[in-house]
Write an enzyme that holds these catalytic residues in place. Structure first.
Site, PDB file in Angstrom:
ATOM      1  N   LYS A 193      -6.984 -10.845 -12.907  1.00  0.00           N
ATOM      2  CA  LYS A 193      -7.000 -10.672 -11.908  1.00  0.00           C
ATOM      3  C   LYS A 193      -7.034  -9.899 -11.403  1.00  0.00           C
ATOM      4  O   LYS A 193      -6.071  -9.398 -10.747  1.00  0.00           O
ATOM      5  CB  LYS A 193      -5.822 -12.131 -11.694  1.00  0.00           C
ATOM      6  CG  LYS A 193      -5.431 -13.108 -10.404  1.00  0.00           C
ATOM      7  CD  LYS A 193      -5.965 -12.165  -8.867  1.00  0.00           C
ATOM      8  CE  LYS A 193      -4.684 -12.037  -8.065  1.00  0.00           C
ATOM      9  NZ  LYS A 193      -5.292 -11.522  -6.389  1.00  0.00           N
ATOM     10  N   GLU A 269       3.368  -1.501 -14.438  1.00  0.00           N
ATOM     11  CA  GLU A 269       2.960   0.055 -14.000  1.00  0.00           C
ATOM     12  C   GLU A 269       2.767   0.095 -12.259  1.00  0.00           C
ATOM     13  O   GLU A 269       2.244  -1.137 -11.542  1.00  0.00           O
ATOM     14  CB  GLU A 269       1.466   0.430 -13.985  1.00  0.00           C
ATOM     15  CG  GLU A 269       0.862  -0.233 -15.996  1.00  0.00           C
ATOM     16  CD  GLU A 269       1.640   1.365 -16.026  1.00  0.00           C
ATOM     17  OE1 GLU A 269       1.997   2.596 -15.902  1.00  0.00           O
ATOM     18  OE2 GLU A 269       2.146   1.043 -17.210  1.00  0.00           O
ATOM     19  N   CYS A 303      -0.936   6.154  -6.260  1.00  0.00           N
ATOM     20  CA  CYS A 303       0.374   5.499  -6.496  1.00  0.00           C
ATOM     21  C   CYS A 303       1.065   6.734  -7.060  1.00  0.00           C
ATOM     22  O   CYS A 303       2.678   7.053  -7.043  1.00  0.00           O
ATOM     23  CB  CYS A 303       0.555   4.848  -7.939  1.00  0.00           C
ATOM     24  SG  CYS A 303      -0.900   5.185  -8.959  1.00  0.00           S
ATOM     25  N   GLU A 402       8.558   4.029  -0.375  1.00  0.00           N
ATOM     26  CA  GLU A 402       5.735   3.991  -0.646  1.00  0.00           C
ATOM     27  C   GLU A 402       5.591   3.799   0.100  1.00  0.00           C
ATOM     28  O   GLU A 402       5.679   2.551   0.667  1.00  0.00           O
ATOM     29  CB  GLU A 402       5.708   3.650  -2.004  1.00  0.00           C
ATOM     30  CG  GLU A 402       4.897   3.603  -2.342  1.00  0.00           C
ATOM     31  CD  GLU A 402       4.303   3.489  -3.766  1.00  0.00           C
ATOM     32  OE1 GLU A 402       4.543   1.789  -3.832  1.00  0.00           O
ATOM     33  OE2 GLU A 402       3.464   2.897  -4.253  1.00  0.00           O
TER      34      GLU A 402
HETATM   35  P1  NAD Z   1      -0.022  -6.002  -4.650  1.00  0.00           P
HETATM   36  O1  NAD Z   1       1.886  -5.877  -6.069  1.00  0.00           O
HETATM   37  O2  NAD Z   1       0.851  -6.199  -3.467  1.00  0.00           O
HETATM   38  O3  NAD Z   1      -0.330  -6.582  -5.469  1.00  0.00           O
HETATM   39  C1  NAD Z   1      -1.123  -6.635  -7.145  1.00  0.00           C
HETATM   40  C2  NAD Z   1      -1.537  -7.757  -7.659  1.00  0.00           C
HETATM   41  O4  NAD Z   1      -0.388  -8.110  -7.264  1.00  0.00           O
HETATM   42  C3  NAD Z   1      -2.889  -8.085  -6.358  1.00  0.00           C
HETATM   43  O5  NAD Z   1      -3.447  -8.599  -7.313  1.00  0.00           O
HETATM   44  C4  NAD Z   1      -2.433  -9.435  -5.958  1.00  0.00           C
HETATM   45  O6  NAD Z   1      -2.917 -10.006  -5.546  1.00  0.00           O
HETATM   46  C5  NAD Z   1      -0.695  -9.739  -6.850  1.00  0.00           C
HETATM   47  N1  NAD Z   1      -0.030 -11.000  -6.311  1.00  0.00           N
HETATM   48  C6  NAD Z   1       0.437 -11.173  -5.328  1.00  0.00           C
HETATM   49  N2  NAD Z   1       1.262 -11.390  -4.514  1.00  0.00           N
HETATM   50  C7  NAD Z   1       1.566 -12.022  -6.676  1.00  0.00           C
HETATM   51  C8  NAD Z   1       2.579 -13.021  -6.474  1.00  0.00           C
HETATM   52  N3  NAD Z   1       3.903 -13.908  -6.120  1.00  0.00           N
HETATM   53  N4  NAD Z   1       2.649 -13.300  -8.201  1.00  0.00           N
HETATM   54  C9  NAD Z   1       1.778 -13.004  -9.209  1.00  0.00           C
HETATM   55  N5  NAD Z   1       0.692 -11.753  -8.745  1.00  0.00           N
HETATM   56  C10 NAD Z   1       0.684 -11.200  -6.820  1.00  0.00           C
HETATM   57  O7  NAD Z   1       0.039  -4.776  -5.038  1.00  0.00           O
HETATM   58  P2  NAD Z   1      -1.227  -3.397  -3.681  1.00  0.00           P
HETATM   59  O8  NAD Z   1      -0.617  -3.244  -3.031  1.00  0.00           O
HETATM   60  O9  NAD Z   1      -2.431  -4.868  -4.382  1.00  0.00           O
HETATM   61  O10 NAD Z   1      -1.285  -2.357  -4.355  1.00  0.00           O
HETATM   62  C11 NAD Z   1      -0.312  -1.102  -4.090  1.00  0.00           C
HETATM   63  C12 NAD Z   1       0.971  -1.110  -5.346  1.00  0.00           C
HETATM   64  O11 NAD Z   1       0.093  -0.275  -6.208  1.00  0.00           O
HETATM   65  C13 NAD Z   1       1.585   0.128  -5.155  1.00  0.00           C
HETATM   66  O12 NAD Z   1       2.609  -0.281  -5.161  1.00  0.00           O
HETATM   67  C14 NAD Z   1       1.274   1.387  -6.169  1.00  0.00           C
HETATM   68  O13 NAD Z   1       2.151   2.418  -6.083  1.00  0.00           O
HETATM   69  C15 NAD Z   1       0.884   0.079  -7.392  1.00  0.00           C
HETATM   70  N6  NAD Z   1      -0.026   0.772  -8.125  1.00  0.00           N
HETATM   71  C16 NAD Z   1       0.826   1.290  -9.065  1.00  0.00           C
HETATM   72  C17 NAD Z   1      -0.443   2.028 -10.335  1.00  0.00           C
HETATM   73  C18 NAD Z   1      -0.003   2.636 -12.275  1.00  0.00           C
HETATM   74  O14 NAD Z   1      -0.400   2.697 -12.614  1.00  0.00           O
HETATM   75  N7  NAD Z   1       1.996   3.000 -12.042  1.00  0.00           N
HETATM   76  C19 NAD Z   1      -1.322   2.177  -9.976  1.00  0.00           C
HETATM   77  C20 NAD Z   1      -2.166   1.459  -8.507  1.00  0.00           C
HETATM   78  C21 NAD Z   1      -1.019   1.111  -8.221  1.00  0.00           C
END
Ligand code: NAD
Length: 499
Positions: A193, A269, A303, A402
């Site tokens: 997804k 992650e 991240c 963050e």
């Molecule tokens: P997000 O949590 O808003 O979304 C991530 C994914 O989850 C998207 O595909 C989104 O559609 C989905 N999602 C949203 N609501 C959901 C729900 N209720 N149930 C299931 N899935 C759902 O994150 P973002 O804003 O897209 O990304 C930024 C975040 O990702 C930051 O916190 C960043 O630090 C983190 N990140 C971590 C890593 C790592 O390797 N640790 C890598 C990249 C990004």
């Protein structure tokens, strides 16, 4: 600092791809639309305009994709394929992506506002990940004989079954590779997804897989859609045998809760609030340059970025002056334009988030050392911001939460003990770095970090073969891109016969 070499002229295949009236989901080797006909628009963050309309998968559509992945797994064409043949397929996929690298990079750059050269690096990242796990899979001991008294015993390792992946918008293709690479190499089937802001490179990948007939139907399924519908449906499907979520801690908690109820093992992650601990014996110019590059890389939407810069007291003023000068010279521009060093953030909401944290930080008493704010780029109506530096108490909201933008929080420290203590004073635990010419001190400090990763005289160092993961609010359940990752996608079974 790298700049883009590509002009805005699009490859003909990319233009043809983007000209589709509707981008459908890829399920069981077919292009399908959501049952309700729902769609969502994808916007070029550098132009603020729509570049694609994508089908928005609903729960029943996602469940059908998981059924397809389950059926493909049980059929065995992929899961029971000899490992050397499966590895050869992954190498063919890597090669096919490599042959189309500029096409993928243009799509990624347009879709998430990534500077073109950085997008090239991300595409290369997936290629390298597929190659790494394709090779590693051939070296795994799939039947490990155990020397135990009075018994014949061994541990066998098989693929688990269908695996779910939910990924964010900041590194769409690279992170797809980190998830799919090891899972496929181990013989699993996958449902991915992508984030609603950035689904295009994963769909272009499926198009390539289909055209070249690289995987059996159902082995790879991509289900674009909203987080609350498609994402939640992936998280809640009990047929998955492994789940991997990359994104914010808030959503990670929701995914972990539902996986916990279904007893589906989940890997998270999550976000970070990394520190760079800079000692007085550094080369100030070089270190400032590297940290400015780190925080402006992908407009700070990284991240594991160094977002808290802890600087030893004696060099604090000089170091900050150097950083201000270097940050002021960063060229903010359209992501595909020659000379651009920092592109836009991904959407208007993210821009408001970045600017909002600057305001909240100042309201709580921090000082804007370099003002930041919204940036404008001639002829482009995108979501641009300027890099910013903010200083003050590390209890400030901008130092604790963050921000996910090109903003670093500055603070002085007295000695090694204090530097380590301040770095560890956070709920997050992803990546911290130590900067010093004393390598013994560097090793000591790096090991003292309460984070998944400790880097020496560099930041954002991610190498295949070295585990990358987070602790605390930054993640759980194992990391990525190392031999352990491949093992996560292999189900062990102990077999014992009394003698
Ligand atoms: P997000 O949590 O808003 O979304 C991530 C994914 O989850 C998207 O595909 C989104 O559609 C989905 N999602 C949203 N609501 C959901 C729900 N209720 N149930 C299931 N899935 C759902 O994150 P973002 O804003 O897209 O990304 C930024 C975040 O990702 C930051 O916190 C960043 O630090 C983190 N990140 C971590 C890593 C790592 O390797 N640790 C890598 C990249 C990004």
């Amino acid at each position: 600092m790298s700049t883009t070499a590509a002009g805005p002229e699009l490859h003909t295949n990319v233009s043809a791809f983007l000209s589709q009236s509707l981008h459908k989901a890829y399920v069981n080797g077919q292009w399908v639309e959501a049952s309700t006909g729902a769609t969502f628009d994808v916007v070029d963050p550098g132009a603020g305009s729509r570049i694609a309309t994508v089908t928005s998968m609903q729960k029943e559509d996602v469940d059908a994709a998981v059924d397809a992945a389950d059926a493909a797994f049980n059929k065995g064409t992929w899961s029971k394929m000899p490992v050397n043949e499966r590895s050869a397929v992954l190498h063919r996929i890597a090669e096919a992506v490599e042959q189309r690298l500029p096409e993928f990079a243009q799509i990624e750059s347009l879709d998430c506002g990534k500077v073109y050269d950085q997008a090239v690096g991300d595409i290369q990242g997936l290629i390298n990940t597929f190659r790494y796990f394709a090779d590693l899979a051939q070296a795994v001991n799939y039947r490990n004989v155990l020397a135990v008294k009075g018994h014949e015993a061994w541990v066998a390792r098989h693929a688990w079954g269908p695996c779910g992946f939910i990924i964010p918008w900041n590194f769409p293709f690279l992170l797809a590779g980190w998830g799919l690479g090891p899972a496929l190499a181990a013989g699993n089937t996958c449902v991915l997804k992508p984030a609603e802001d950035t689904p295009l490179s994963a769909l272009y990948f499926c198009r390539m897989i289909q055209e070249l007939d690289l995987l059996p139907p159902g082995v790879l399924n991509v289900v674009p859609g909203e987080g609350e519908t498609a994402g939640a449906a992936v998280a809640a499907n009990p047929k998955f045998r492994r789940m991997s979520f990359t994104g914010s801690p808030e959503v990670g908690r929701l995914v972990a809760e539902v996986c916990g109820r279904n007893l589906v093992p989940v890997k998270l992650e999550l976000g970070g609030k990394g520190a760079a601990v800079v000692f007085e014996d550094v080369n100030i110019q070089e270190t400032a340059q590297k940290l400015v590059e780190a925080i402006t890389f992908h407009t700070g939407q990284v991240c594991c970025d160094a977002t808290r810069w802890l600087i030893q007291k004696d060099i604090y003023d000089n170091f900050v002056d150097e950083c201000i000068a270097k940050m002021k010279s960063v060229n903010v521009g359209y992501q595909m334009d020659e000379g651009t060093q920092m592109g836009p953030v991904v959407n208007q909401k993210q821009r408001e988030r970045v600017l909002g944290y600057l305001e909240k930080g100042v309201a709580e008493g921090a000082e804007l050392v370099l003002e930041g704010g919204a940036a404008s780029v001639t002829g482009r109506d995108g979501y641009f911001v300027k890099p910013a530096l903010i200083a003050g108490s590390l209890n400030n909201i901008a130092a604790r939460e963050e921000i996910f933008g090109p903003v670093a929080f500055l603070s002085p420290f007295e000695d090694e003990e204090e530097g380590v203590r301040l770095a560890n004073d956070t709920d997050y635990g992803l990546g911290n770095s130590v900067w010093s010419s004393d390598l013994s001190r560097c090793a000591r400090v790096a090991e003292s970090f309460e984070s998944g990763n400790g880097w020496i005289n560099a930041h954002n160092v991610i190498v295949h073969g070295v585990p990358y993961g987070g602790v605390g609010k930054s993640g759980m359940g194992g990391g990525v891109i190392s031999p352990e990752t491949l093992n996560d996608y292999l189900r062990p079974i102990s077999v014992v016969r009394p003698l």
